[in-house]
Design a protein around this motif. Structure first.
Motif, short mmCIF file in Angstrom:
data_model
loop_
_atom_site.label_atom_id
_atom_site.label_comp_id
_atom_site.label_asym_id
_atom_site.label_seq_id
_atom_site.Cartn_x
_atom_site.Cartn_y
_atom_site.Cartn_z
N VAL A 1 0.84 -1.21 0.00
CA VAL A 1 0.00 0.00 0.00
C VAL A 1 0.87 1.25 0.00
CG1 VAL A 1 -1.69 1.31 1.36
CG2 VAL A 1 -2.00 -1.15 1.01
N PHE A 2 1.91 1.27 0.81
CA PHE A 2 2.80 2.44 0.85
C PHE A 2 3.46 2.67 -0.50
CE2 PHE A 2 3.77 2.02 5.71
CZ PHE A 2 2.52 2.51 6.01
N SER A 3 3.86 1.59 -1.17
CA SER A 3 4.50 1.73 -2.48
C SER A 3 3.54 2.31 -3.51
CB SER A 3 5.02 0.38 -2.96
OG SER A 3 6.12 -0.03 -2.18
N ALA A 4 2.27 1.94 -3.41
CA ALA A 4 1.27 2.40 -4.38
C ALA A 4 0.70 3.77 -4.04
CB ALA A 4 0.14 1.38 -4.48
N ALA A 5 0.44 4.00 -2.75
CA ALA A 5 -0.32 5.21 -2.37
C ALA A 5 0.41 6.12 -1.40
CB ALA A 5 -1.66 4.79 -1.77
N GLY A 6 1.60 5.75 -0.96
CA GLY A 6 2.33 6.56 -0.01
C GLY A 6 2.04 6.19 1.43
N VAL A 7 2.82 6.76 2.33
CA VAL A 7 2.72 6.38 3.75
C VAL A 7 1.49 6.94 4.45
CG1 VAL A 7 5.20 6.01 4.00
CG2 VAL A 7 4.23 8.26 4.50
N ASP A 8 0.78 7.83 3.79
CA ASP A 8 -0.43 8.39 4.39
C ASP A 8 -1.69 7.66 3.95
OD1 ASP A 8 0.96 10.37 5.81
OD2 ASP A 8 1.04 11.65 4.04
N ALA A 9 -1.55 6.53 3.29
CA ALA A 9 -2.70 5.74 2.85
C ALA A 9 -3.56 5.34 4.05
CB ALA A 9 -2.23 4.50 2.10
N PRO A 10 -4.85 5.20 3.84
CA PRO A 10 -5.75 4.84 4.95
C PRO A 10 -5.39 3.49 5.58
CG PRO A 10 -7.01 5.53 3.02
CD PRO A 10 -5.58 5.41 2.59
N ALA A 11 -5.49 3.43 6.89
CA ALA A 11 -5.20 2.20 7.63
C ALA A 11 -6.12 1.08 7.17
CB ALA A 11 -5.36 2.43 9.13
N LYS A 12 -7.35 1.40 6.84
CA LYS A 12 -8.32 0.39 6.40
C LYS A 12 -7.85 -0.31 5.13
CE LYS A 12 -12.79 -1.13 6.52
NZ LYS A 12 -12.58 -2.55 6.35
N GLU A 13 -7.20 0.42 4.25
CA GLU A 13 -6.67 -0.18 3.03
C GLU A 13 -5.61 -1.25 3.37
OE1 GLU A 13 -4.61 1.39 -1.08
OE2 GLU A 13 -5.72 2.83 0.14
N ILE A 14 -4.79 -0.95 4.35
CA ILE A 14 -3.74 -1.89 4.78
C ILE A 14 -4.37 -3.11 5.45
CG2 ILE A 14 -1.78 -2.18 6.36
CD1 ILE A 14 -1.27 0.90 5.89
N THR A 15 -5.29 -2.88 6.36
CA THR A 15 -5.89 -4.01 7.09
C THR A 15 -6.73 -4.88 6.17
OG1 THR A 15 -7.75 -2.64 7.85
CG2 THR A 15 -5.84 -2.84 9.33
N ASP A 16 -7.42 -4.28 5.22
CA ASP A 16 -8.20 -5.08 4.26
C ASP A 16 -7.28 -5.99 3.45
OD1 ASP A 16 -10.53 -3.90 5.14
OD2 ASP A 16 -10.83 -2.66 3.35
N LEU A 17 -6.17 -5.45 2.98
CA LEU A 17 -5.23 -6.24 2.20
C LEU A 17 -4.60 -7.34 3.06
CD1 LEU A 17 -3.86 -6.64 -0.55
CD2 LEU A 17 -2.13 -4.99 0.16
N ALA A 18 -4.35 -7.04 4.33
CA ALA A 18 -3.75 -8.01 5.24
C ALA A 18 -4.75 -9.06 5.74
CB ALA A 18 -3.12 -7.30 6.44
N GLY A 19 -6.04 -8.76 5.59
CA GLY A 19 -7.06 -9.69 6.07
C GLY A 19 -7.22 -9.69 7.58
N VAL A 20 -6.96 -8.53 8.20
CA VAL A 20 -7.13 -8.39 9.65
C VAL A 20 -7.95 -7.14 9.93
CG1 VAL A 20 -4.94 -9.56 10.14
CG2 VAL A 20 -5.00 -7.07 9.98
N GLY A 21 -8.38 -6.99 11.17
CA GLY A 21 -9.13 -5.81 11.56
C GLY A 21 -8.22 -4.65 11.92
N VAL A 22 -8.81 -3.47 11.95
CA VAL A 22 -8.05 -2.26 12.29
C VAL A 22 -7.49 -2.37 13.71
CG1 VAL A 22 -8.20 0.25 12.57
CG2 VAL A 22 -9.34 -0.85 10.64
#
Length: 184
Positions: free
Chosen positions: A19-40
């Motif tokens: 996510v950071f590589s695609a959208a930068g370090v300010d990308a929404p946490a939800k985007e990261i957790t969705d990709l990881a398959g875990v909750g916020v």
């Protein structure tokens, strides 16, 4: 750490890297957790601050880059191993959108990262440089630290240039390191 917690941390770090590589370090946490398959909640349990996650991703990438040196040295001639490792380091530096700004933000969480980078990558690169120098494939006038800094500078984004610009510049640098007539 329990196996499931370790698995969650690895999934979060891999997702954050993507996510950071695609959208930068300010990308929404939800985007990261969705990709990881875990909750916020899982994200914040392991990484209470965004800086904790950014730092962990960077350290993980530094470790992977350092760990690649012995494998490359075992699989290739010294000059090729050095060039491939530098290409890997270039990809690490060039694809980290927003990391430089975060690192220079004044957040004390990042204070130790430059030292960590040199502690891990300096010896890895030094071993590759020594082997390539001993084989006569490169000149001996550059230190691992200077080469790491040069690659980082060459990977700085340039206006009106494509994202692969840094890689091309590092390839020129590597060509310049190759043995031959040395200028006075």
């Amino acid at each position: 750490m329990r196996t499931d917690a370790r698995r969650n941390v690895e999934a979060l770090l891999e997702a954050a890297k993507t996510v950071f590589s695609a959208a930068g370090v300010d990308a929404p946490a939800k985007e990261i957790t969705d990709l990881a398959g875990v909750g916020v909640g899982t994200l914040y349990r392991h990484f209470p601050q965004r800086s904790d996650l950014i730092k962990a991703v960077i350290e993980r990438e530094i470790d992977a880059c350092a760990d690649a040196a012995p494998a490359l040295a075992a699989a290739h001639e010294p000059g090729i191993a050095l060039a491939r490792w530098l290409d890997r380091f270039t990809a690490f530096v060039a694809t980290k959108r927003g990391f430089a700004a975060a690192l220079h933000s004044g957040d004390p969480a990042f204070d130790g990262l430059p030292g960590y980078l040199m502690q891990k990558l300096g010896p890895a690169l030094e071993s590759l440089l020594e082997a390539a120098t001993a084989s006569g494939e490169i000149q001996t006038r550059i230190s691992a630290q200077d080469l790491l800094y040069a690659v980082a500078k060459l990977c700085a984004p340039m206006p009106n240039e494509d994202p692969d610009y840094g890689r091309r510049m590092v390839a020129l640098l590597v060509d310049g390191l190759r043995s031959g007539e040395s200028p006075h």
